[in-house]
Design a protein around this motif. Structure first.
Motif, PDB file in Angstrom:
ATOM      1  N   THR A 202      49.235 -73.592  41.427  1.00  0.00           N
ATOM      2  CA  THR A 202      49.420 -74.838  40.676  1.00  0.00           C
ATOM      3  C   THR A 202      48.856 -76.027  41.433  1.00  0.00           C
ATOM      4  OG1 THR A 202      51.608 -75.239  41.645  1.00  0.00           O
ATOM      5  CG2 THR A 202      51.535 -73.941  39.627  1.00  0.00           C
ATOM      6  N   HIS A 203      47.758 -75.831  42.164  1.00  0.00           N
ATOM      7  CA  HIS A 203      47.228 -76.913  42.996  1.00  0.00           C
ATOM      8  C   HIS A 203      45.706 -76.862  42.964  1.00  0.00           C
ATOM      9  CE1 HIS A 203      46.804 -79.411  46.720  1.00  0.00           C
ATOM     10  NE2 HIS A 203      47.879 -79.977  46.220  1.00  0.00           N
ATOM     11  N   HIS A 204      45.080 -77.893  43.526  1.00  0.00           N
ATOM     12  CA  HIS A 204      43.615 -77.944  43.543  1.00  0.00           C
ATOM     13  C   HIS A 204      43.007 -77.372  44.816  1.00  0.00           C
ATOM     14  CE1 HIS A 204      43.941 -81.307  46.337  1.00  0.00           C
ATOM     15  NE2 HIS A 204      44.534 -82.075  45.435  1.00  0.00           N
ATOM     16  N   ARG A 205      43.808 -76.764  45.689  1.00  0.00           N
ATOM     17  CA  ARG A 205      43.260 -76.312  46.970  1.00  0.00           C
ATOM     18  C   ARG A 205      42.181 -75.237  46.817  1.00  0.00           C
ATOM     19  NH1 ARG A 205      47.748 -74.392  50.854  1.00  0.00           N
ATOM     20  NH2 ARG A 205      48.619 -73.573  48.925  1.00  0.00           N
ATOM     21  N   ALA A 206      42.196 -74.494  45.723  1.00  0.00           N
ATOM     22  CA  ALA A 206      41.174 -73.464  45.537  1.00  0.00           C
ATOM     23  C   ALA A 206      39.780 -74.068  45.498  1.00  0.00           C
ATOM     24  CB  ALA A 206      41.433 -72.673  44.256  1.00  0.00           C
TER      25      ALA A 206
ATOM     26  N   ALA B 298      47.257 -69.091  36.822  1.00  0.00           N
ATOM     27  CA  ALA B 298      46.591 -70.338  37.194  1.00  0.00           C
ATOM     28  C   ALA B 298      46.945 -71.411  36.178  1.00  0.00           C
ATOM     29  CB  ALA B 298      45.076 -70.134  37.233  1.00  0.00           C
ATOM     30  N   PHE B 299      47.210 -72.632  36.666  1.00  0.00           N
ATOM     31  CA  PHE B 299      47.715 -73.646  35.753  1.00  0.00           C
ATOM     32  C   PHE B 299      46.625 -74.413  35.012  1.00  0.00           C
ATOM     33  CE2 PHE B 299      46.513 -76.449  38.952  1.00  0.00           C
ATOM     34  CZ  PHE B 299      47.125 -77.696  38.973  1.00  0.00           C
ATOM     35  N   GLY B 300      45.471 -73.805  34.849  1.00  0.00           N
ATOM     36  CA  GLY B 300      44.415 -74.391  34.052  1.00  0.00           C
ATOM     37  C   GLY B 300      43.212 -73.478  34.010  1.00  0.00           C
ATOM     38  N   GLU B 301      42.393 -73.634  32.967  1.00  0.00           N
ATOM     39  CA  GLU B 301      41.246 -72.759  32.780  1.00  0.00           C
ATOM     40  C   GLU B 301      40.218 -72.929  33.885  1.00  0.00           C
ATOM     41  OE1 GLU B 301      38.548 -70.083  31.683  1.00  0.00           O
ATOM     42  OE2 GLU B 301      40.568 -70.261  30.805  1.00  0.00           O
ATOM     43  N   THR B 302      39.975 -74.169  34.333  1.00  0.00           N
ATOM     44  CA  THR B 302      38.970 -74.357  35.377  1.00  0.00           C
ATOM     45  C   THR B 302      39.409 -73.713  36.689  1.00  0.00           C
ATOM     46  OG1 THR B 302      39.914 -76.563  35.770  1.00  0.00           O
ATOM     47  CG2 THR B 302      37.910 -76.421  34.434  1.00  0.00           C
ATOM     48  N   LEU B 303      40.707 -73.710  36.968  1.00  0.00           N
ATOM     49  CA  LEU B 303      41.204 -73.021  38.154  1.00  0.00           C
ATOM     50  C   LEU B 303      41.119 -71.509  37.954  1.00  0.00           C
ATOM     51  CD1 LEU B 303      42.501 -73.149  40.951  1.00  0.00           C
ATOM     52  CD2 LEU B 303      44.742 -73.236  39.817  1.00  0.00           C
TER      53      LEU B 303
ATOM     54  N   PRO C  83      45.374 -89.648  36.870  1.00  0.00           N
ATOM     55  CA  PRO C  83      45.197 -88.335  37.518  1.00  0.00           C
ATOM     56  C   PRO C  83      44.555 -88.464  38.889  1.00  0.00           C
ATOM     57  CG  PRO C  83      43.546 -88.650  35.806  1.00  0.00           C
ATOM     58  CD  PRO C  83      44.504 -89.810  35.697  1.00  0.00           C
ATOM     59  N   ARG C  84      44.860 -87.518  39.744  1.00  0.00           N
ATOM     60  CA  ARG C  84      44.181 -87.441  41.033  1.00  0.00           C
ATOM     61  C   ARG C  84      42.716 -87.071  40.799  1.00  0.00           C
ATOM     62  NH1 ARG C  84      47.931 -87.230  45.322  1.00  0.00           N
ATOM     63  NH2 ARG C  84      50.089 -86.969  44.606  1.00  0.00           N
ATOM     64  N   ARG C  85      41.861 -87.496  41.715  1.00  0.00           N
ATOM     65  CA  ARG C  85      40.413 -87.382  41.542  1.00  0.00           C
ATOM     66  C   ARG C  85      39.964 -85.941  41.305  1.00  0.00           C
ATOM     67  NH1 ARG C  85      38.858 -90.662  46.078  1.00  0.00           N
ATOM     68  NH2 ARG C  85      40.175 -92.185  44.986  1.00  0.00           N
ATOM     69  N   PHE C  86      40.603 -84.992  41.987  1.00  0.00           N
ATOM     70  CA  PHE C  86      40.185 -83.595  41.830  1.00  0.00           C
ATOM     71  C   PHE C  86      40.359 -83.113  40.396  1.00  0.00           C
ATOM     72  CE2 PHE C  86      40.715 -83.383  46.503  1.00  0.00           C
ATOM     73  CZ  PHE C  86      39.491 -82.798  46.808  1.00  0.00           C
TER      74      PHE C  86
ATOM     75  N   VAL D  25      36.642 -82.179  39.416  1.00  0.00           N
ATOM     76  CA  VAL D  25      36.405 -80.777  39.764  1.00  0.00           C
ATOM     77  C   VAL D  25      37.222 -79.811  38.906  1.00  0.00           C
ATOM     78  CG1 VAL D  25      36.338 -79.109  41.654  1.00  0.00           C
ATOM     79  CG2 VAL D  25      35.955 -81.529  42.134  1.00  0.00           C
ATOM     80  N   LEU D  26      38.439 -80.176  38.563  1.00  0.00           N
ATOM     81  CA  LEU D  26      39.300 -79.306  37.762  1.00  0.00           C
ATOM     82  C   LEU D  26      39.734 -80.025  36.481  1.00  0.00           C
ATOM     83  CD1 LEU D  26      41.599 -77.676  40.486  1.00  0.00           C
ATOM     84  CD2 LEU D  26      39.742 -76.580  39.235  1.00  0.00           C
ATOM     85  N   PRO D  27      38.774 -80.398  35.628  1.00  0.00           N
ATOM     86  CA  PRO D  27      39.147 -81.090  34.392  1.00  0.00           C
ATOM     87  C   PRO D  27      39.977 -80.185  33.491  1.00  0.00           C
ATOM     88  CG  PRO D  27      36.864 -80.384  34.287  1.00  0.00           C
ATOM     89  CD  PRO D  27      37.325 -80.127  35.691  1.00  0.00           C
ATOM     90  N   GLY D  28      40.757 -80.818  32.650  1.00  0.00           N
ATOM     91  CA  GLY D  28      41.565 -80.058  31.698  1.00  0.00           C
ATOM     92  C   GLY D  28      42.959 -79.754  32.176  1.00  0.00           C
ATOM     93  N   ILE D  29      43.297 -80.158  33.420  1.00  0.00           N
ATOM     94  CA  ILE D  29      44.622 -79.876  33.964  1.00  0.00           C
ATOM     95  C   ILE D  29      45.369 -81.196  34.129  1.00  0.00           C
ATOM     96  CG2 ILE D  29      45.925 -78.885  35.869  1.00  0.00           C
ATOM     97  CD1 ILE D  29      43.552 -77.085  36.465  1.00  0.00           C
TER      98      ILE D  29
END
Length: 370
Positions: free
Chosen positions: A121-125, A145-150, A262-265, A269-273
């Protein structure tokens, strides 16, 4: 079925947003008749910070509003095989130590009769992929994963159809409009400062527009350094410190509108979340205005469920419109509530999880890919 979840903390939501969703989903599973056990490590930084700042009383809101839930605190000498002996489903969150992630996977590989899922549930990936790659996920049946882009990141790493999109959602047993409106005033923003990931955006999409429009602004959150507090003071913002997430509905009920920054990531980088606070705010029936954010998965109807400001000038216009147009406020509230109630509650996510497990034969473990 019996679910076992290993989390950073269930008890503390101090700078730990996953606790919001986890509490809601586990409670839904309990209400559906499933057994639930949660484990959290002794000395978890979220709980330690909460206790340091607020003492044991900082846990009062969680304890009183989530009576169905509790967690077992474990040490590194935890007998993992014993903890998992009667589990049907085991879920391990990514804010756990690598040794624990690996040890649970080993139990599964050596014949553990449970379905084992890794929950990210984070952008670290994408922001720190080595931090995720250090996890030994051999033995795991799948990834949530908490979003499709992740999810796509995990597919590129070889998980294929064993990665499942599992968005966060609002716990509507707690997050709902007030039974009686007692009067609203000004804007509220609930969020943590955190690592410079959106400091410029907060200034241009929240602090300056609110000041320009003349709307009082209350801010709740943690990890605000001195320079951030000085910035808030320059803009006349009232900083109110940490807020137990279980008390957020009461705060939303006292304000005219809230803002999503939203945070920049999650923009670049991870739109849609979206942050979970989007779900929670809409569930509470408060008009929401968002800084630029691409809803690439079609979770909502931007412009209808909430307003989107593409720049600072547009944010000012939206704030004025929400402040002065009761019909607009009413429409945003109704549409936002419908979005949550029809598809974005923790009840929906619990059902999705149960359906996913049924498709894979749980309580029999998922078939492992060759």
């Amino acid at each position: 079925m019996k679910f076992v979840y290993f989390t950073h903390s269930l008890a503390s939501c101090w700078n730990h947003g996953n606790a919001h969703f986890l509490r809601g989903v586990l409670r839904e599973l309990v209400h559906r008749g499933h057994a639930v056990a949660a484990y959290e490590p002794r000395g978890a930084w979220s709980l330690e910070n909460l206790l340091k700042d607020h003492g044991d009383a900082g846990l009062d809101a969680y304890r009183s509003l989530y009576p169905e839930l509790s967690s077992d605190v474990f040490d590194p000498d935890l007998d993992i095989e014993e903890a998992l002996a009667d589990a049907d489903v085991v879920i391990v969150h990514e804010w756990n130590e690598p040794w624990l992630v690996a040890a649970i996977g080993k139990v599964r590989r050596q014949g553990g009769r449970f379905t084992l899922l890794f929950h990210d549930t984070h952008h670290r990936a994408v922001s720190d992929p080595d931090a995720i790659r250090q996890f030994d996920l051999d033995g795991y049946d799948g990834v949530l994963a908490f979003g499709e882009t992740l999810a796509e990141v995990y597919r590129r790493w070889g998980w294929g159809d064993r990665v499942h999109v599992w968005h966060e959602a609002a716990d509507t047993r707690l997050f709902h409009p007030p039974a009686r409106d007692v009067g609203r005033n000004g804007l509220v923003w609930i969020g943590n400062w955190g690592d410079g990931e959106r400091s410029a955006e907060l200034e241009s999409f929240l602090f300056r527009p609110a000041q320009a429009v003349g709307l009082p602004l209350d801010i709740y959150g943690v990890r605000y350094p001195d320079e951030a507090l000085r910035m808030l003071a320059r803009y006349g913002v009232t900083y109110r410190g940490w807020l137990p997430n279980a008390r957020a509905p009461e705060v939303f009920a006292r304000h005219v509108a809230t803002v999503h920054v939203p945070r920049r990531f999650y923009v670049e980088v991870l739109p849609g979340i979206p942050t979970i606070r989007v779900f929670e705010a809409l569930a509470c029936g408060i008009p929401l205005i968002s800084a630029p954010w691409r809803d690439s998965e079609g979770l909502f109807n931007p412009g209808s469920d909430f307003l989107v400001a593409e720049n600072e000038t547009q944010m000012e216009r939206h704030m004025k419109a929400v402040l002065h147009d009761p019909d607009l406020r009413k429409s945003l509230v109704e549409n936002g509530l419908d979005a949550i109630r029809s598809r974005h509650s923790c009840a929906h996510r619990a059902e999705q999880l149960l359906s996913l497990l049924a498709d894979h034969g749980a309580a029999s473990p998922m078939e492992m890919s060759a």
